[in-house]
Design a protein around this motif. Structure first.
Motif, mmCIF file in Angstrom:
data_model
loop_
_atom_site.group_PDB
_atom_site.id
_atom_site.type_symbol
_atom_site.label_atom_id
_atom_site.label_comp_id
_atom_site.label_asym_id
_atom_site.label_seq_id
_atom_site.Cartn_x
_atom_site.Cartn_y
_atom_site.Cartn_z
ATOM 1 N N VAL A 168 65.692 68.145 11.513
ATOM 2 C CA VAL A 168 65.964 69.391 12.220
ATOM 3 C C VAL A 168 65.096 69.475 13.471
ATOM 4 N N GLU A 169 63.828 69.091 13.355
ATOM 5 C CA GLU A 169 62.928 69.078 14.513
ATOM 6 C C GLU A 169 63.426 68.122 15.590
ATOM 7 N N ALA A 170 63.917 66.956 15.166
ATOM 8 C CA ALA A 170 64.407 65.969 16.140
ATOM 9 C C ALA A 170 65.568 66.541 16.947
ATOM 10 N N ILE A 171 66.491 67.218 16.278
ATOM 11 C CA ILE A 171 67.647 67.782 16.958
ATOM 12 C C ILE A 171 67.249 68.958 17.847
ATOM 13 N N SER A 172 66.418 69.860 17.322
ATOM 14 C CA SER A 172 66.058 71.072 18.066
ATOM 15 C C SER A 172 65.032 70.811 19.155
ATOM 16 N N GLY A 173 64.276 69.706 19.037
ATOM 17 C CA GLY A 173 63.234 69.423 20.015
ATOM 18 C C GLY A 173 62.006 70.280 19.839
ATOM 19 N N ARG A 174 61.861 70.904 18.668
ATOM 20 C CA ARG A 174 60.745 71.807 18.392
ATOM 21 C C ARG A 174 60.107 71.452 17.052
ATOM 22 N N HIS A 175 58.784 71.636 16.964
ATOM 23 C CA HIS A 175 58.125 71.568 15.672
ATOM 24 C C HIS A 175 58.387 72.857 14.922
ATOM 25 N N LEU A 176 58.533 72.758 13.611
ATOM 26 C CA LEU A 176 58.795 73.917 12.778
ATOM 27 C C LEU A 176 57.598 74.190 11.880
ATOM 28 N N HIS A 177 57.397 75.451 11.538
ATOM 29 C CA HIS A 177 56.334 75.825 10.621
ATOM 30 C C HIS A 177 56.701 75.318 9.226
ATOM 31 N N LYS A 178 55.891 74.430 8.668
ATOM 32 C CA LYS A 178 56.256 73.702 7.455
ATOM 33 C C LYS A 178 56.535 74.631 6.286
ATOM 34 N N GLN A 179 55.610 75.513 5.959
ATOM 35 C CA GLN A 179 55.778 76.344 4.773
ATOM 36 C C GLN A 179 56.931 77.336 4.939
ATOM 37 N N ASN A 180 57.031 77.955 6.111
ATOM 38 C CA ASN A 180 58.137 78.883 6.335
ATOM 39 C C ASN A 180 59.481 78.175 6.269
ATOM 40 N N SER A 181 59.537 76.959 6.844
ATOM 41 C CA SER A 181 60.785 76.196 6.840
ATOM 42 C C SER A 181 61.199 75.846 5.427
ATOM 43 N N ARG A 182 60.250 75.418 4.624
ATOM 44 C CA ARG A 182 60.570 75.046 3.243
ATOM 45 C C ARG A 182 61.056 76.261 2.450
ATOM 46 N N ARG A 183 60.388 77.381 2.658
ATOM 47 C CA ARG A 183 60.781 78.577 1.922
ATOM 48 C C ARG A 183 62.195 79.012 2.308
ATOM 49 N N LEU A 184 62.506 78.954 3.594
ATOM 50 C CA LEU A 184 63.834 79.335 4.043
ATOM 51 C C LEU A 184 64.905 78.381 3.531
ATOM 52 N N VAL A 185 64.602 77.080 3.515
ATOM 53 C CA VAL A 185 65.564 76.095 3.024
ATOM 54 C C VAL A 185 65.819 76.301 1.536
ATOM 55 N N GLU A 186 64.744 76.493 0.772
ATOM 56 C CA GLU A 186 64.888 76.633 -0.673
ATOM 57 C C GLU A 186 65.623 77.925 -1.038
ATOM 58 N N THR A 187 65.329 79.022 -0.332
ATOM 59 C CA THR A 187 65.982 80.290 -0.650
ATOM 60 C C THR A 187 67.412 80.362 -0.121
ATOM 61 N N SER A 188 67.775 79.500 0.828
ATOM 62 C CA SER A 188 69.140 79.502 1.350
ATOM 63 C C SER A 188 70.132 78.916 0.362
ATOM 64 N N ALA A 189 69.629 78.178 -0.618
ATOM 65 C CA ALA A 189 70.458 77.594 -1.677
ATOM 66 C C ALA A 189 71.462 76.577 -1.168
ATOM 67 N N VAL A 190 71.187 75.954 -0.017
ATOM 68 C CA VAL A 190 72.088 74.909 0.466
ATOM 69 C C VAL A 190 71.682 73.539 -0.066
ATOM 70 N N VAL A 191 70.502 73.440 -0.665
ATOM 71 C CA VAL A 191 70.068 72.190 -1.278
ATOM 72 C C VAL A 191 69.663 72.468 -2.719
ATOM 73 N N GLU A 192 69.636 71.409 -3.516
ATOM 74 C CA GLU A 192 69.209 71.517 -4.902
ATOM 75 C C GLU A 192 68.427 70.262 -5.276
ATOM 76 N N PRO A 193 67.421 70.388 -6.166
ATOM 77 C CA PRO A 193 66.642 69.218 -6.577
ATOM 78 C C PRO A 193 67.477 68.269 -7.425
ATOM 79 N N THR A 194 67.233 66.983 -7.257
ATOM 80 C CA THR A 194 67.944 65.987 -8.070
ATOM 81 C C THR A 194 67.238 65.718 -9.386
ATOM 82 N N GLY A 195 65.959 66.110 -9.471
ATOM 83 C CA GLY A 195 65.160 65.794 -10.653
ATOM 84 C C GLY A 195 64.362 64.518 -10.487
#
Length: 323
Positions: A262-289
């Motif tokens: 995402v950073e490569a495409i946007s050309g911006r660094h992202l805040h790691k913890q905020n990004s992870r929280r948003l990704v996880e709560t968006s429910a577009v990904v799921e853990p494989t185990g």
């Protein structure tokens, strides 16, 4: 027609693809072998042939296959580029080319290219270096771009000067307000101000009056850098409300891998913890185990894209904020 013969030019419809992949955390665009030894790099393209191609997209996929051998995944029509003067010199009688531009995504890499075609992937920041803010503000802004734009603005008078200054300020002024989606608008401004090679090549007065130009990224043939700029802006915008980023991801990945792409495409660094929280709560990904051990540190959990989310919600995307 008052006795005057109406002048006309034959028109060709061209199909041009900005094909994007992300390799080694770098956004790449596929370029084809120059037709002449010293000609500029070009995007894969070819003419639409109505007797051979039932649709534009079929024609595009045929040309891309012939010129690169790369299989395409997601394909989206961008825009129709038909400005006279962008593709031709004054006074010529060659057919006027109307280019239908496309954005295409692929997971292919350099190993997937047909070596005989001479096609290769190149970072899109080689053509648009001012768009890469991952390491901070580009030095080109203060050394070349803003001084050149300010001179161009001051050449105008009255309301035109104010309009130019406002355009410069809006697109290049405050780094904190740098809109990652307005790639085309920034390129068009540089073109109008005569600061990119294509402007001089096309005979624009703003460029010819300056003499030799300082290099601002590598130029491309015809209108191809303009088409690539359109594709960059479209992809940066679209990944915020549609899950197109997963067309560029492997089947399983870590959240760090996802953030870096995402950073490569946007050309911006992202805040790691905020990004992870948003990704996880968006429910577009799921853990494989499963976990990935080859991280150089703690094992990292592996995730996959939830394709069934497309049936649950109409427009899931990754709205992540810049750091």
């Amino acid at each position: 027609m008052n006795g005057q013969q109406r002048l006309s030019l034959p028109v060709e419809v061209g199909l041009t693809a900005a094909i994007v992949s992300v390799l080694d955390e770098e956004p790449m665009s596929l370029v084809v072998r120059p037709t002449e030894p010293e000609s500029e790099p070009a995007l894969p393209s070819g003419s639409f042939e109505p007797l051979k191609h039932r649709t534009f997209e079929i024609g595009l996929r045929n040309w891309v296959s012939e010129q690169t051998g790369v299989p395409l995944g997601y394909v989206e029509q961008l825009y129709t580029f038909g400005d006279r003067g962008r593709h031709a010199r004054a006074g010529d009688r060659d057919p006027h080319v109307i280019s239908v531009g496309y954005l295409a995504l692929t997971r292919a890499g350099s190993r997937d290219l047909d070596a005989a075609t001479g096609a290769r992937f190149r970072s899109w920041y080689e053509f648009f270096p001012w768009e890469d803010w991952r390491s901070g503000r580009s030095i080109l802004l203060d050394s070349i771009i803003l001084p050149g734009l300010n001179v161009w603005s001051q050449r105008a008078e009255g309301e035109m000067r104010l309009a130019r200054s406002d355009r410069v300020r809006r697109l290049f002024g405050d780094g904190a307000m740098f809109d990652d989606e307005t790639v085309l608008e920034r390129y068009e401004l540089l073109y109008d101000a005569g600061l990119v090679t294509e402007s001089q090549r096309d005979g624009r007065e703003s460029a010819l009056s300056q003499g030799a130009l300082a290099p601002l990224g590598e130029s491309m043939r015809y209108d191809h850098r303009r088409i690539l700029a359109t594709a960059m802006g479209r992809l940066r915008a679209k990944m915020k409300y549609r899950p197109v980023i997963f067309e560029l991801m492997p089947e399983t990945f870590t959240l760090t891998d996802l953030q870096r792409r995402v950073e490569a495409i946007s050309g911006r660094h992202l805040h790691k913890q905020n990004s992870r929280r948003l990704v996880e709560t968006s429910a577009v990904v799921e853990p494989t185990g499963d976990v990935l051990h080859a991280t150089g540190g703690r094992p990292a959990a592996l995730f996959r894209f939830r394709r069934d989310v497309l049936q649950e919600r109409p427009s899931p995307g990754l709205r992540v904020g810049a750091r």
